[in-house]
Design a protein around this motif. Structure first.
Motif, short mmCIF file in Angstrom:
data_model
loop_
_atom_site.label_atom_id
_atom_site.label_comp_id
_atom_site.label_asym_id
_atom_site.label_seq_id
_atom_site.Cartn_x
_atom_site.Cartn_y
_atom_site.Cartn_z
N GLY A 44 0.79 -1.22 0.00
CA GLY A 44 0.00 0.00 0.00
C GLY A 44 0.81 1.27 0.00
O GLY A 44 0.28 2.36 -0.28
N ASP A 45 2.10 1.18 0.32
CA ASP A 45 3.00 2.34 0.28
C ASP A 45 3.99 2.28 -0.87
O ASP A 45 5.02 2.96 -0.87
N GLY A 46 3.68 1.46 -1.89
CA GLY A 46 4.55 1.35 -3.06
C GLY A 46 5.57 0.24 -2.93
O GLY A 46 5.36 -0.77 -2.24
N LEU A 47 6.68 0.40 -3.62
CA LEU A 47 7.75 -0.61 -3.63
C LEU A 47 8.23 -0.91 -2.22
O LEU A 47 8.48 0.00 -1.42
N VAL A 48 8.37 -2.19 -1.90
CA VAL A 48 8.89 -2.60 -0.59
C VAL A 48 10.41 -2.58 -0.68
O VAL A 48 11.04 -3.53 -1.14
N VAL A 49 10.99 -1.48 -0.24
CA VAL A 49 12.43 -1.26 -0.42
C VAL A 49 13.23 -2.31 0.34
O VAL A 49 14.28 -2.78 -0.13
N ASP A 50 12.77 -2.71 1.51
CA ASP A 50 13.51 -3.71 2.30
C ASP A 50 13.55 -5.07 1.63
O ASP A 50 14.39 -5.90 1.97
N ALA A 51 12.64 -5.30 0.66
CA ALA A 51 12.62 -6.58 -0.05
C ALA A 51 13.50 -6.57 -1.30
O ALA A 51 13.56 -7.56 -2.02
N LEU A 52 14.19 -5.45 -1.54
CA LEU A 52 14.97 -5.31 -2.77
C LEU A 52 16.29 -6.06 -2.66
O LEU A 52 17.13 -5.74 -1.82
N PRO A 53 16.51 -7.07 -3.52
CA PRO A 53 17.81 -7.76 -3.54
C PRO A 53 18.82 -6.98 -4.38
O PRO A 53 18.57 -5.84 -4.78
N VAL A 54 19.94 -7.58 -4.66
CA VAL A 54 20.99 -6.91 -5.44
C VAL A 54 20.55 -6.79 -6.90
O VAL A 54 20.14 -7.77 -7.52
N VAL A 55 20.62 -5.59 -7.45
CA VAL A 55 20.29 -5.33 -8.84
C VAL A 55 21.30 -4.37 -9.43
O VAL A 55 22.03 -3.69 -8.71
N ASP A 56 21.31 -4.28 -10.77
CA ASP A 56 22.10 -3.27 -11.46
C ASP A 56 21.26 -2.04 -11.76
O ASP A 56 21.75 -0.90 -11.72
N TYR A 57 19.97 -2.29 -12.09
CA TYR A 57 19.03 -1.21 -12.40
C TYR A 57 17.69 -1.55 -11.75
O TYR A 57 17.33 -2.72 -11.61
N LEU A 58 16.95 -0.52 -11.40
CA LEU A 58 15.62 -0.69 -10.83
C LEU A 58 14.65 0.24 -11.53
O LEU A 58 14.88 1.45 -11.56
N PHE A 59 13.59 -0.32 -12.12
CA PHE A 59 12.55 0.49 -12.74
C PHE A 59 11.41 0.65 -11.75
O PHE A 59 10.93 -0.32 -11.17
N ILE A 60 10.92 1.89 -11.59
CA ILE A 60 9.93 2.16 -10.56
C ILE A 60 8.98 3.26 -11.01
O ILE A 60 9.38 4.18 -11.74
#
Length: 511
Positions: free
Chosen positions: A257-273
């Motif tokens: 409900g507050d958008g992307l769950v940042v704490d659930a973000l694993p290692v990435v090179d790019y993030l589209f949001i």
């Protein structure tokens, strides 16, 4: 023991041996072949998606999607409370015999096998789509047209006429090579971006043929099969499909409900949001999460691609600053649309990024399309400079507020067991049906009641089954049609419940 009817269906729809085609494509080919060969005559009934899925060992999603596309192409039609039938105008077409190519030795040649030669195909990728004749449906809760009641015809005509004046021709008729119309860049830089808290130099802005063109340019410049690209799940299918041409490794990131769950973000090179109004859930990324996401991008050394989706459509509360406005280290690439609120057909967008990246994108764009229409850029620069853009945005916001309120009231009245949250802005409502409903099947049933909805499975990299989510877009339907459209959707739900043998129960979900 299978019935003779089941055996007949299984033989009729035996999937062709075409490994290059996905299962959905092979099923479509089998149905089309049966129709064109005259084995299925106009008006003939087809098995239900459940029955055919069981017979062929396919998922119901595959069968439902194939049926939907064949309806779009005019081969099939849905009838209320009856099922799916061969369309009456789906007559076999007499083929014109073409003379084969013959070489000097009298040998006929073979055509190229394009299924092998095409290296990057998007034909069978799931995407948002509408029937060819979608404008004929009375209740189109889909994206795709300008609003004739809201379109600023006189204002836009004035700007086009001014651009065609002899004194203005030198401003847009020369070949711009890799450049953009300076007046439009200046309007983006000084009028549009500051409203989102973004300040950029002219060398940091590139005009694109809409936001999807921006996705393609970024994928071409930055992605390959070694890159890990994070996507919201559910997320924006057009971005996913454009990015997929460079075959990156997908990383799905949960949304709440507050958008992307940042704490659930694993290692990435790019993030589209899509932080302003998350596509498709409409959630707005909280300020706390925005700040933590930017900090995490520094700590883990990744780049964020921000699509400021529907940022201008805000109906309640203070506007949230763009992620780009909080960026102090140049880690955010900002994608915006100039003309979306006016008409999606105008295709004007832009990218804001560090100068070095813009230089690279400009070279790629030149190789593709040289530059977007200079005439349209010049006309829209006038549209912005004369204040028409702001006044149009105010009218659109007022109209969308009215439509959202009408849709919410109708949903509570006719679909009380369906959950949704009224968004603070944008032009759509993300709806969750009860657990027994598959939205793709509901979308198929709803068409026979004149209703078009956007089934939710297309927004997921890994769609659940049943997928209970769907989106109601309000930009293509008049306010007066919304209550009747939701009522008709309720009738489709009742019909689906009878077909499934379900009893509709009151939902405990809060709206």
């Amino acid at each position: 023991m299978p019935s003779p009817r089941s055996t007949q269906w299984a033989q009729l729809f035996s999937l062709p041996e075409q490994p290059a085609l996905p299962l959905q494509g092979r099923l479509r080919a089998a149905v089309v072949q049966a129709i064109l060969a005259g084995r299925l005559s106009p008006g003939a009934p087809l098995p239900s998606s459940r029955e055919l899925a069981n017979l062929l060992g396919l998922s119901r999603n595959t069968v439902t999607s194939a049926y939907l596309q064949l309806m779009d192409e005019g081969f099939l039609e849905a009838r209320p409370r009856s099922g799916v039938f061969v369309a009456h105008n789906a007559q076999p077409v007499a083929a014109v015999a073409a003379e084969p190519l013959v070489d000097r030795n009298g040998q006929s040649g073979q055509p190229p096998d394009w299924s092998v030669r095409v290296l990057r195909s998007l034909v069978d990728q799931p995407t948002l789509a509408k029937p060819d004749q979608w404008r004929g449906y009375p209740y189109p809760f889909v994206y795709g047209t300008y609003d004739p009641q809201l379109f600023p015809t006189e204002d836009f005509r004035e700007c086009c006429a001014r651009s065609l004046a002899r004194s203005q021709l030198l401003h847009w008729t020369p070949d711009f090579e890799t450049d953009d119309v300076p007046d439009l860049i200046e309007q983006i830089r000084t009028r549009l971006l500051p409203k989102r808290g973004v300040f950029a130099l002219k060398e940091e802005i590139l005009v694109t043929v809409g936001t999807q063109h921006a996705y393609y340019l970024l994928a071409d410049a930055l992605f390959d099969e070694r890159k890990y690209v994070g996507l919201e799940e559910p997320g924006h299918p057009h971005a996913r499909n454009s990015f997929s041409l460079r075959n990156p490794k997908w990383v799905e990131v949960a949304v709440d409900g507050d958008g992307l769950v940042v704490d659930a973000l694993p290692v990435v090179d790019y993030l589209f949001i899509t932080p302003s109004h998350q596509s498709p859930t409409t959630a707005t990324l909280s300020l706390e999460r925005r700040q933590w996401l930017l900090r995490k991008a520094e700590l883990q050394d990744f780049v964020i691609i921000e699509d400021d989706y529907e940022a201008e459509n805000l109906y309640a509360g203070a506007p949230m600053p763009a992620l780009k406005s909080l960026d102090k280290t140049g880690r955010v690439i900002y994608v915006g649309a100039v003309s979306k609120s006016l008409s999606p057909a105008l295709r004007l967008g832009y990218v804001v990024a560090p100068r070095g990246l813009i230089t690279e994108l400009r070279a790629i764009r030149h190789a593709m399309v040289r530059h977007p229409s200079a005439f349209l850029q010049h006309a829209y620069a006038l549209f912005l400079s004369l204040g028409h853009h702001e006044s149009h945005a105010r009218r659109v916001n007022a109209a969308m507020q009215e439509r959202l309120a009408l849709a919410a009231e109708a949903l509570r009245s006719h679909l009380p067991d369906f959950a949704f949250r009224l968004p603070q802005g944008g032009a759509s409502i993300w709806v969750q049906a009860p657990a027994w409903v598959d939205a793709a099947e509901l979308a198929l049933m709803a068409r026979s009641h004149g209703v078009l909805i956007e089934a939710g499975d297309v927004f997921f990299v890994k769609p659940p089954y049943p997928c209970t989510f769907f989106r109601l877009r309000l930009s293509s339907i008049a306010a007066a049609q919304i209550p009747a459209g939701i009522r008709a959707l309720g009738l489709a739900v009742e019909e689906l419940a009878k077909a499934r043998g379900e009893r509709r129960m009151p939902s405990t979900c809060a709206h």
